[in-house]
Design a protein around this motif. Sequence first.
Motif, PDB file in Angstrom:
ATOM      1  N   LEU A  98      13.080 -20.133 -16.850  1.00  0.00           N
ATOM      2  CA  LEU A  98      13.430 -19.066 -15.908  1.00  0.00           C
ATOM      3  C   LEU A  98      13.003 -19.347 -14.464  1.00  0.00           C
ATOM      4  CD1 LEU A  98      12.622 -15.888 -18.041  1.00  0.00           C
ATOM      5  CD2 LEU A  98      14.662 -17.351 -18.052  1.00  0.00           C
ATOM      6  N   HIS A  99      12.559 -20.569 -14.187  1.00  0.00           N
ATOM      7  CA  HIS A  99      12.032 -20.855 -12.856  1.00  0.00           C
ATOM      8  C   HIS A  99      13.092 -21.239 -11.834  1.00  0.00           C
ATOM      9  CE1 HIS A  99      12.213 -24.888 -14.722  1.00  0.00           C
ATOM     10  NE2 HIS A  99      12.540 -25.282 -13.499  1.00  0.00           N
ATOM     11  N   PHE A 100      14.330 -21.468 -12.284  1.00  0.00           N
ATOM     12  CA  PHE A 100      15.376 -21.889 -11.355  1.00  0.00           C
ATOM     13  C   PHE A 100      15.700 -20.763 -10.372  1.00  0.00           C
ATOM     14  CE2 PHE A 100      15.992 -24.581 -15.085  1.00  0.00           C
ATOM     15  CZ  PHE A 100      15.992 -25.839 -14.484  1.00  0.00           C
ATOM     16  N   HIS A 101      15.962 -21.132  -9.130  1.00  0.00           N
ATOM     17  CA  HIS A 101      16.140 -20.133  -8.081  1.00  0.00           C
ATOM     18  C   HIS A 101      17.587 -19.687  -7.926  1.00  0.00           C
ATOM     19  CE1 HIS A 101      12.186 -19.853  -5.837  1.00  0.00           C
ATOM     20  NE2 HIS A 101      11.931 -20.657  -6.865  1.00  0.00           N
ATOM     21  N   GLU A 102      18.531 -20.577  -8.113  1.00  0.00           N
ATOM     22  CA  GLU A 102      19.924 -20.191  -7.928  1.00  0.00           C
ATOM     23  C   GLU A 102      20.834 -21.206  -8.609  1.00  0.00           C
ATOM     24  OE1 GLU A 102      18.481 -22.907  -5.349  1.00  0.00           O
ATOM     25  OE2 GLU A 102      18.228 -20.886  -4.549  1.00  0.00           O
ATOM     26  N   GLY A 103      22.143 -20.950  -8.495  1.00  0.00           N
ATOM     27  CA  GLY A 103      23.139 -21.918  -8.935  1.00  0.00           C
ATOM     28  C   GLY A 103      23.433 -21.888 -10.419  1.00  0.00           C
ATOM     29  N   ASN A 104      24.230 -22.885 -10.828  1.00  0.00           N
ATOM     30  CA  ASN A 104      24.705 -22.953 -12.205  1.00  0.00           C
ATOM     31  C   ASN A 104      23.567 -23.126 -13.199  1.00  0.00           C
ATOM     32  OD1 ASN A 104      27.335 -22.703 -11.328  1.00  0.00           O
ATOM     33  ND2 ASN A 104      27.698 -24.922 -11.251  1.00  0.00           N
ATOM     34  N   LYS A 105      22.529 -23.865 -12.797  1.00  0.00           N
ATOM     35  CA  LYS A 105      21.427 -24.123 -13.725  1.00  0.00           C
ATOM     36  C   LYS A 105      20.729 -22.823 -14.114  1.00  0.00           C
ATOM     37  CE  LYS A 105      19.068 -27.251 -15.951  1.00  0.00           C
ATOM     38  NZ  LYS A 105      19.707 -28.099 -16.967  1.00  0.00           N
ATOM     39  N   ARG A 106      20.504 -21.955 -13.138  1.00  0.00           N
ATOM     40  CA  ARG A 106      19.874 -20.670 -13.433  1.00  0.00           C
ATOM     41  C   ARG A 106      20.750 -19.847 -14.367  1.00  0.00           C
ATOM     42  NH1 ARG A 106      15.980 -17.109 -11.622  1.00  0.00           N
ATOM     43  NH2 ARG A 106      16.509 -14.904 -11.557  1.00  0.00           N
ATOM     44  N   GLU A 108      23.014 -20.914 -16.461  1.00  0.00           N
ATOM     45  CA  GLU A 108      23.048 -21.532 -17.790  1.00  0.00           C
ATOM     46  C   GLU A 108      21.849 -21.099 -18.629  1.00  0.00           C
ATOM     47  OE1 GLU A 108      23.152 -25.698 -17.135  1.00  0.00           O
ATOM     48  OE2 GLU A 108      25.213 -25.707 -16.374  1.00  0.00           O
ATOM     49  N   GLN A 109      20.676 -21.046 -18.004  1.00  0.00           N
ATOM     50  CA  GLN A 109      19.462 -20.660 -18.714  1.00  0.00           C
ATOM     51  C   GLN A 109      19.518 -19.198 -19.162  1.00  0.00           C
ATOM     52  OE1 GLN A 109      17.079 -23.232 -19.311  1.00  0.00           O
ATOM     53  NE2 GLN A 109      18.840 -24.312 -18.472  1.00  0.00           N
ATOM     54  N   LEU A 110      20.014 -18.340 -18.291  1.00  0.00           N
ATOM     55  CA  LEU A 110      20.134 -16.923 -18.637  1.00  0.00           C
ATOM     56  C   LEU A 110      21.156 -16.726 -19.756  1.00  0.00           C
ATOM     57  CD1 LEU A 110      20.008 -15.434 -15.042  1.00  0.00           C
ATOM     58  CD2 LEU A 110      18.335 -15.023 -16.849  1.00  0.00           C
ATOM     59  N   ASP A 111      22.275 -17.444 -19.672  1.00  0.00           N
ATOM     60  CA  ASP A 111      23.302 -17.325 -20.713  1.00  0.00           C
ATOM     61  C   ASP A 111      22.767 -17.805 -22.057  1.00  0.00           C
ATOM     62  OD1 ASP A 111      25.078 -16.339 -18.850  1.00  0.00           O
ATOM     63  OD2 ASP A 111      26.138 -18.241 -18.559  1.00  0.00           O
ATOM     64  N   HIS A 112      21.977 -18.871 -22.029  1.00  0.00           N
ATOM     65  CA  HIS A 112      21.363 -19.395 -23.254  1.00  0.00           C
ATOM     66  C   HIS A 112      20.444 -18.344 -23.885  1.00  0.00           C
ATOM     67  CE1 HIS A 112      19.432 -22.162 -26.037  1.00  0.00           C
ATOM     68  NE2 HIS A 112      18.247 -21.894 -25.501  1.00  0.00           N
ATOM     69  N   ALA A 113      19.618 -17.717 -23.068  1.00  0.00           N
ATOM     70  CA  ALA A 113      18.703 -16.687 -23.573  1.00  0.00           C
ATOM     71  C   ALA A 113      19.466 -15.499 -24.136  1.00  0.00           C
ATOM     72  CB  ALA A 113      17.759 -16.241 -22.461  1.00  0.00           C
ATOM     73  N   LYS A 114      20.565 -15.127 -23.495  1.00  0.00           N
ATOM     74  CA  LYS A 114      21.355 -13.988 -23.968  1.00  0.00           C
ATOM     75  C   LYS A 114      21.984 -14.276 -25.330  1.00  0.00           C
ATOM     76  CE  LYS A 114      22.311 -12.279 -19.308  1.00  0.00           C
ATOM     77  NZ  LYS A 114      23.292 -12.159 -18.205  1.00  0.00           N
ATOM     78  N   LYS A 115      22.387 -15.522 -25.562  1.00  0.00           N
ATOM     79  CA  LYS A 115      22.915 -15.887 -26.882  1.00  0.00           C
ATOM     80  C   LYS A 115      21.833 -15.739 -27.952  1.00  0.00           C
ATOM     81  CE  LYS A 115      26.434 -19.181 -25.278  1.00  0.00           C
ATOM     82  NZ  LYS A 115      26.839 -20.610 -25.248  1.00  0.00           N
ATOM     83  N   THR A 144       8.818 -18.272  -6.643  1.00  0.00           N
ATOM     84  CA  THR A 144       9.216 -18.647  -8.008  1.00  0.00           C
ATOM     85  C   THR A 144       8.791 -17.599  -9.023  1.00  0.00           C
ATOM     86  OG1 THR A 144       9.159 -21.008  -7.473  1.00  0.00           O
ATOM     87  CG2 THR A 144       9.014 -20.413  -9.797  1.00  0.00           C
ATOM     88  N   LEU A 145       7.605 -17.046  -8.873  1.00  0.00           N
ATOM     89  CA  LEU A 145       7.171 -15.980  -9.778  1.00  0.00           C
ATOM     90  C   LEU A 145       8.122 -14.792  -9.698  1.00  0.00           C
ATOM     91  CD1 LEU A 145       3.276 -15.968  -9.303  1.00  0.00           C
ATOM     92  CD2 LEU A 145       4.645 -17.170 -11.032  1.00  0.00           C
ATOM     93  N   GLU A 146       8.616 -14.517  -8.498  1.00  0.00           N
ATOM     94  CA  GLU A 146       9.578 -13.415  -8.335  1.00  0.00           C
ATOM     95  C   GLU A 146      10.885 -13.738  -9.049  1.00  0.00           C
ATOM     96  OE1 GLU A 146      12.797 -11.127  -7.138  1.00  0.00           O
ATOM     97  OE2 GLU A 146      12.618 -13.212  -6.449  1.00  0.00           O
ATOM     98  N   LYS A 147      11.314 -15.001  -8.985  1.00  0.00           N
ATOM     99  CA  LYS A 147      12.552 -15.403  -9.655  1.00  0.00           C
ATOM    100  C   LYS A 147      12.413 -15.303 -11.177  1.00  0.00           C
ATOM    101  CE  LYS A 147      15.554 -16.346  -6.481  1.00  0.00           C
ATOM    102  NZ  LYS A 147      16.852 -15.630  -6.435  1.00  0.00           N
ATOM    103  N   ILE A 148      11.245 -15.680 -11.679  1.00  0.00           N
ATOM    104  CA  ILE A 148      10.998 -15.558 -13.124  1.00  0.00           C
ATOM    105  C   ILE A 148      11.040 -14.089 -13.531  1.00  0.00           C
ATOM    106  CG2 ILE A 148       9.270 -15.903 -14.942  1.00  0.00           C
ATOM    107  CD1 ILE A 148       8.307 -18.375 -13.295  1.00  0.00           C
ATOM    108  N   ALA A 149      10.410 -13.241 -12.737  1.00  0.00           N
ATOM    109  CA  ALA A 149      10.402 -11.803 -13.031  1.00  0.00           C
ATOM    110  C   ALA A 149      11.812 -11.227 -12.987  1.00  0.00           C
ATOM    111  CB  ALA A 149       9.502 -11.076 -12.037  1.00  0.00           C
ATOM    112  N   SER A 150      12.608 -11.635 -12.000  1.00  0.00           N
ATOM    113  CA  SER A 150      13.969 -11.089 -11.898  1.00  0.00           C
ATOM    114  C   SER A 150      14.837 -11.550 -13.066  1.00  0.00           C
ATOM    115  CB  SER A 150      14.612 -11.486 -10.566  1.00  0.00           C
ATOM    116  OG  SER A 150      14.831 -12.878 -10.493  1.00  0.00           O
TER     117      SER A 150
END
Length: 292
Positions: A98-106, A108-115, A144-150
Motif C-alpha cells: 500500500l505504499h505506492f503513491h500514484e499510477g497503475n502500480k497503486r 493494481e495493488q488495491l485491485d488485488h486486495a479487493k479480489k 507515505t504513511l498518509e498514502k497507506i492510510a488512504s
Amino acid sequence: MNRRDFLLALPAIHFAWKMKPKPLKLSFSTLGCPEWTWEDILRNAKNLGYQGIEIRGLGKEIDLTKCSEFSPSNIATTLQKTKDSNLKIINLGSSANLHFHEGNKRQEQLDHAKKYIDLAEKLACPYIRVFPNNLPKEYSKEATLEKIASALLELSQYAKGSKVKILLETHGDVVQADDLLVIMKSVNRKNVGLIWDFFNMFIITRQSPIAMYQALKDHIAHVHLKDGIVKADGSFQYTFLGQGNSPITEVIKILKENHYKGYYSFEWEKRWHPELPAPELAFPEFVKYMQQ
C-alpha cells in the motif's frame, strides 16, 4: 462421595472449572508448506492439533484467486472439506503493498486486495492481510504513511457490508510502533486492524514486546509468531520457537495476560527460505512449544 458432600463441593468444582485455562487457538500459514496439497494441509492441521489455517499460496501459486481450489466450481467443495476437518480458514495473505503513491502500480495493488476481500467473503474468512510496505526515499515518511492510510480507507469502504476485516501486517519499513499508530489513528475504522508480527518489528527496532503491545493493543486482531537468532549487524537466522534469542516467550505471556482471544499463527517462511527444515518437523514443534 455422598449427595450432601457433593453438593457442598459444587462451588469449588465450579470455580476450578472456570479457572482452568482454555487451550490456545493455533494456526499456521501455508507459507511453511509450499509442497503440500490442500488435502495434505487439512490432514496435517487436524492431526497435529491446529484449529485454523492462514492461506499464503498453494503449491506453486501464490495468488489465491488463481488457485483451482477457490474457483467458482470448486469453492463449495473446498469449504466443505475444511468444515469436515473441524478447521477454519482465518486469514488470506495477499501480496498487496500500500505504499505506492500514484499510477497503475497503486491501482493494481488495491485491485488485488479487493479480489481477496471478495474471496474471503465467499470462504467465510474473517481477515485478509495487506502490507504497508516500503518508505520510498523520494517522498517524506509522513506522505507515505498518509498514502497507506488512504489505501486502507478505500479498502475499508469496499469491504463495507461484508464481515471481512483488512489487517495491515507490521512488515517491511513500517515497523516502528509510532508509525503504525499514526496509520491506525488516521484510518479509525472498525473493519481495519493490525497483524502483530513482533519478530518483523524486533529485528529492526529492538523495542521490547511490552512497549510494542502497549502502543498497538487497541488495533491487534491477529498475531504471527516466529523466532530466530538475531545478530548485532541486523541479520538473522530463523529457528524453531524457543531456540532463538528473540523475546518470544514474553510476547506470548503478554498476549495471554491481556486475554487475547485470536489465533496464534505460526509463520514458517519455507516458501522464501527453502533451506529451512520441512513442515513435517516445524509444525509439530510449534504445537509442542505452545502447549508447554
